[in-house]
Design a protein around this motif. Structure first.
Motif, PDB file in Angstrom:
ATOM      1  N   ASN A 269      24.503  24.216  23.598  1.00  0.00           N
ATOM      2  CA  ASN A 269      25.662  24.904  23.031  1.00  0.00           C
ATOM      3  C   ASN A 269      25.232  25.638  21.756  1.00  0.00           C
ATOM      4  O   ASN A 269      25.672  25.304  20.649  1.00  0.00           O
ATOM      5  CB  ASN A 269      26.781  23.896  22.742  1.00  0.00           C
ATOM      6  N   PRO A 270      24.359  26.635  21.897  1.00  0.00           N
ATOM      7  CA  PRO A 270      23.746  27.258  20.727  1.00  0.00           C
ATOM      8  C   PRO A 270      24.721  27.991  19.811  1.00  0.00           C
ATOM      9  O   PRO A 270      24.545  27.976  18.593  1.00  0.00           O
ATOM     10  CB  PRO A 270      22.723  28.230  21.321  1.00  0.00           C
ATOM     11  N   GLU A 271      25.749  28.605  20.360  1.00  0.00           N
ATOM     12  CA  GLU A 271      26.693  29.316  19.501  1.00  0.00           C
ATOM     13  C   GLU A 271      27.549  28.343  18.702  1.00  0.00           C
ATOM     14  O   GLU A 271      27.803  28.554  17.515  1.00  0.00           O
ATOM     15  CB  GLU A 271      27.571  30.275  20.314  1.00  0.00           C
ATOM     16  N   THR A 272      27.967  27.261  19.332  1.00  0.00           N
ATOM     17  CA  THR A 272      28.719  26.236  18.600  1.00  0.00           C
ATOM     18  C   THR A 272      27.843  25.648  17.500  1.00  0.00           C
ATOM     19  O   THR A 272      28.302  25.474  16.356  1.00  0.00           O
ATOM     20  CB  THR A 272      29.195  25.126  19.560  1.00  0.00           C
ATOM     21  N   GLU A 273      26.592  25.367  17.825  1.00  0.00           N
ATOM     22  CA  GLU A 273      25.652  24.850  16.828  1.00  0.00           C
ATOM     23  C   GLU A 273      25.500  25.842  15.680  1.00  0.00           C
ATOM     24  O   GLU A 273      25.546  25.451  14.498  1.00  0.00           O
ATOM     25  CB  GLU A 273      24.298  24.583  17.477  1.00  0.00           C
ATOM     26  N   ARG A 274      25.337  27.120  15.996  1.00  0.00           N
ATOM     27  CA  ARG A 274      25.176  28.151  14.966  1.00  0.00           C
ATOM     28  C   ARG A 274      26.407  28.211  14.062  1.00  0.00           C
ATOM     29  O   ARG A 274      26.289  28.279  12.833  1.00  0.00           O
ATOM     30  CB  ARG A 274      24.929  29.520  15.613  1.00  0.00           C
ATOM     31  N   ARG A 275      27.598  28.155  14.672  1.00  0.00           N
ATOM     32  CA  ARG A 275      28.843  28.225  13.894  1.00  0.00           C
ATOM     33  C   ARG A 275      28.984  27.008  12.971  1.00  0.00           C
ATOM     34  O   ARG A 275      29.436  27.138  11.833  1.00  0.00           O
ATOM     35  CB  ARG A 275      30.048  28.324  14.832  1.00  0.00           C
ATOM     36  N   MET A 276      28.609  25.834  13.465  1.00  0.00           N
ATOM     37  CA  MET A 276      28.694  24.636  12.615  1.00  0.00           C
ATOM     38  C   MET A 276      27.709  24.740  11.452  1.00  0.00           C
ATOM     39  O   MET A 276      28.067  24.443  10.310  1.00  0.00           O
ATOM     40  CB  MET A 276      28.450  23.366  13.439  1.00  0.00           C
ATOM     41  N   ARG A 277      26.484  25.160  11.729  1.00  0.00           N
ATOM     42  CA  ARG A 277      25.493  25.310  10.651  1.00  0.00           C
ATOM     43  C   ARG A 277      25.955  26.347   9.625  1.00  0.00           C
ATOM     44  O   ARG A 277      25.787  26.150   8.420  1.00  0.00           O
ATOM     45  CB  ARG A 277      24.128  25.679  11.233  1.00  0.00           C
ATOM     46  N   ALA A 278      26.552  27.437  10.099  1.00  0.00           N
ATOM     47  CA  ALA A 278      27.049  28.479   9.202  1.00  0.00           C
ATOM     48  C   ALA A 278      28.158  27.953   8.286  1.00  0.00           C
ATOM     49  O   ALA A 278      28.342  28.451   7.176  1.00  0.00           O
ATOM     50  CB  ALA A 278      27.550  29.676  10.005  1.00  0.00           C
TER      51      ALA A 278
ATOM     52  N   GLY B   5      28.083  24.990   7.056  1.00  0.00           N
ATOM     53  CA  GLY B   5      27.487  23.983   6.185  1.00  0.00           C
ATOM     54  C   GLY B   5      27.372  22.605   6.807  1.00  0.00           C
ATOM     55  O   GLY B   5      27.154  21.618   6.093  1.00  0.00           O
ATOM     56  N   VAL B   6      27.473  22.516   8.128  1.00  0.00           N
ATOM     57  CA  VAL B   6      27.362  21.233   8.802  1.00  0.00           C
ATOM     58  C   VAL B   6      25.894  20.983   9.165  1.00  0.00           C
ATOM     59  O   VAL B   6      25.229  21.863   9.711  1.00  0.00           O
ATOM     60  CB  VAL B   6      28.237  21.203  10.084  1.00  0.00           C
ATOM     61  N   VAL B   7      25.397  19.803   8.846  1.00  0.00           N
ATOM     62  CA  VAL B   7      24.069  19.389   9.284  1.00  0.00           C
ATOM     63  C   VAL B   7      24.239  18.919  10.727  1.00  0.00           C
ATOM     64  O   VAL B   7      25.052  18.034  11.010  1.00  0.00           O
ATOM     65  CB  VAL B   7      23.505  18.250   8.404  1.00  0.00           C
ATOM     66  N   VAL B   8      23.472  19.516  11.648  1.00  0.00           N
ATOM     67  CA  VAL B   8      23.663  19.256  13.075  1.00  0.00           C
ATOM     68  C   VAL B   8      22.429  18.582  13.674  1.00  0.00           C
ATOM     69  O   VAL B   8      21.315  19.091  13.547  1.00  0.00           O
ATOM     70  CB  VAL B   8      23.954  20.572  13.838  1.00  0.00           C
ATOM     71  N   GLU B   9      22.646  17.450  14.308  1.00  0.00           N
ATOM     72  CA  GLU B   9      21.610  16.759  15.073  1.00  0.00           C
ATOM     73  C   GLU B   9      21.900  17.060  16.541  1.00  0.00           C
ATOM     74  O   GLU B   9      23.036  16.925  16.981  1.00  0.00           O
ATOM     75  CB  GLU B   9      21.669  15.247  14.848  1.00  0.00           C
ATOM     76  N   VAL B  10      20.900  17.464  17.312  1.00  0.00           N
ATOM     77  CA  VAL B  10      21.095  17.833  18.708  1.00  0.00           C
ATOM     78  C   VAL B  10      20.391  16.818  19.608  1.00  0.00           C
ATOM     79  O   VAL B  10      19.237  16.460  19.373  1.00  0.00           O
ATOM     80  CB  VAL B  10      20.556  19.252  18.981  1.00  0.00           C
ATOM     81  N   ILE B  11      21.122  16.350  20.648  1.00  0.00           N
ATOM     82  CA  ILE B  11      20.539  15.409  21.627  1.00  0.00           C
ATOM     83  C   ILE B  11      20.643  16.013  23.017  1.00  0.00           C
ATOM     84  O   ILE B  11      21.456  16.902  23.264  1.00  0.00           O
ATOM     85  CB  ILE B  11      21.254  14.037  21.590  1.00  0.00           C
ATOM     86  N   ASP B  12      19.827  15.517  23.945  1.00  0.00           N
ATOM     87  CA  ASP B  12      19.898  15.962  25.326  1.00  0.00           C
ATOM     88  C   ASP B  12      21.148  15.385  25.992  1.00  0.00           C
ATOM     89  O   ASP B  12      21.512  14.240  25.753  1.00  0.00           O
ATOM     90  CB  ASP B  12      18.653  15.529  26.103  1.00  0.00           C
ATOM     91  N   GLY B  13      21.778  16.189  26.836  1.00  0.00           N
ATOM     92  CA  GLY B  13      23.043  15.803  27.476  1.00  0.00           C
ATOM     93  C   GLY B  13      22.949  14.649  28.449  1.00  0.00           C
ATOM     94  O   GLY B  13      23.938  13.976  28.691  1.00  0.00           O
TER      95      GLY B  13
ATOM     96  N   HIS C  11      28.223  16.316   8.761  1.00  0.00           N
ATOM     97  CA  HIS C  11      26.991  15.869   9.419  1.00  0.00           C
ATOM     98  C   HIS C  11      27.402  15.374  10.800  1.00  0.00           C
ATOM     99  O   HIS C  11      28.215  14.447  10.908  1.00  0.00           O
ATOM    100  CB  HIS C  11      26.336  14.760   8.613  1.00  0.00           C
ATOM    101  N   ALA C  12      26.868  15.998  11.859  1.00  0.00           N
ATOM    102  CA  ALA C  12      27.330  15.673  13.205  1.00  0.00           C
ATOM    103  C   ALA C  12      26.186  15.691  14.203  1.00  0.00           C
ATOM    104  O   ALA C  12      25.153  16.318  13.987  1.00  0.00           O
ATOM    105  CB  ALA C  12      28.400  16.669  13.639  1.00  0.00           C
TER     106      ALA C  12
END
Length: 173
Positions: A151-160, A162-170, A144-145
């Protein structure tokens, strides 16, 4: 950085007010920055040696950490030089006991081999997302991060993985 040199004193005072004991201080020629330290498990702490953390700081930390903690250090690359904000967590962000987000092109070979020997699997940040802080994520718990938007590809790879991803504005960093 000169502008941040008072942080240990300020943080120490705040922790003391909360009743938290202070084990000791890094002094003399020792330099140590939190972004250059990554816990792998309860007994293993990795340290990046570069412009913000030096061997004397790590030596003092090992004394403070005690005999049941091994501090293992790795040299950091020069990359963009002394003024850049570059530390160990710029290339390595643990996500769980057996999973880490990494940017291998700027990691030491010995560091990669060490992590692999510990059974840690890698999610690699693509080259085009490293400059936009793709590797700078914060684990909130196992798999869970929170990460910076953009960083959509990094996000996609983490979700793939099994990581739950929270995204914030930079702009919040």
């Amino acid at each position: 950085k000169p502008a941040r040199r008072k942080e240990p004193q300020v943080n120490g005072q705040a922790l003391a007010k909360l009743g938290m004991p202070i084990a000791g201080l890094i002094g003399g020629e020792g330099k140590l920055e939190g972004g250059d330290l990554v816990w792998i498990d309860r007994h293993t702490l990795l340290a990046g040696i570069g412009y913000r953390t030096n061997l004397e700081g790590v030596r003092q930390l090992q004394i403070l950490a005690g005999k049941d903690v091994e501090v293992i250090w790795f040299d950091m690359p020069h990359y963009k030089g002394r003024s850049d904000v570059f530390h160990l967590m710029s290339t390595l962000s643990p996500l769980d006991q057996d999973l880490a987000l990494v940017y291998p092109p700027l990691m030491a070979a010995r560091q990669i081999e060490f992590l692999e020997s510990r059974g840690i699997n890698f999610i690699e940040v693509p080259d085009d997302e490293f400059p936009t802080m793709g590797c700078n994520v914060l684990a909130l718990g196992p798999r869970h991060a929170v990460m910076v938007a953009g960083n959509p590809e990094t996000e996609r790879r983490m979700r793939a993985a099994g990581v739950v991803v929270e995204v914030i504005d930079g702009f919040e960093i």
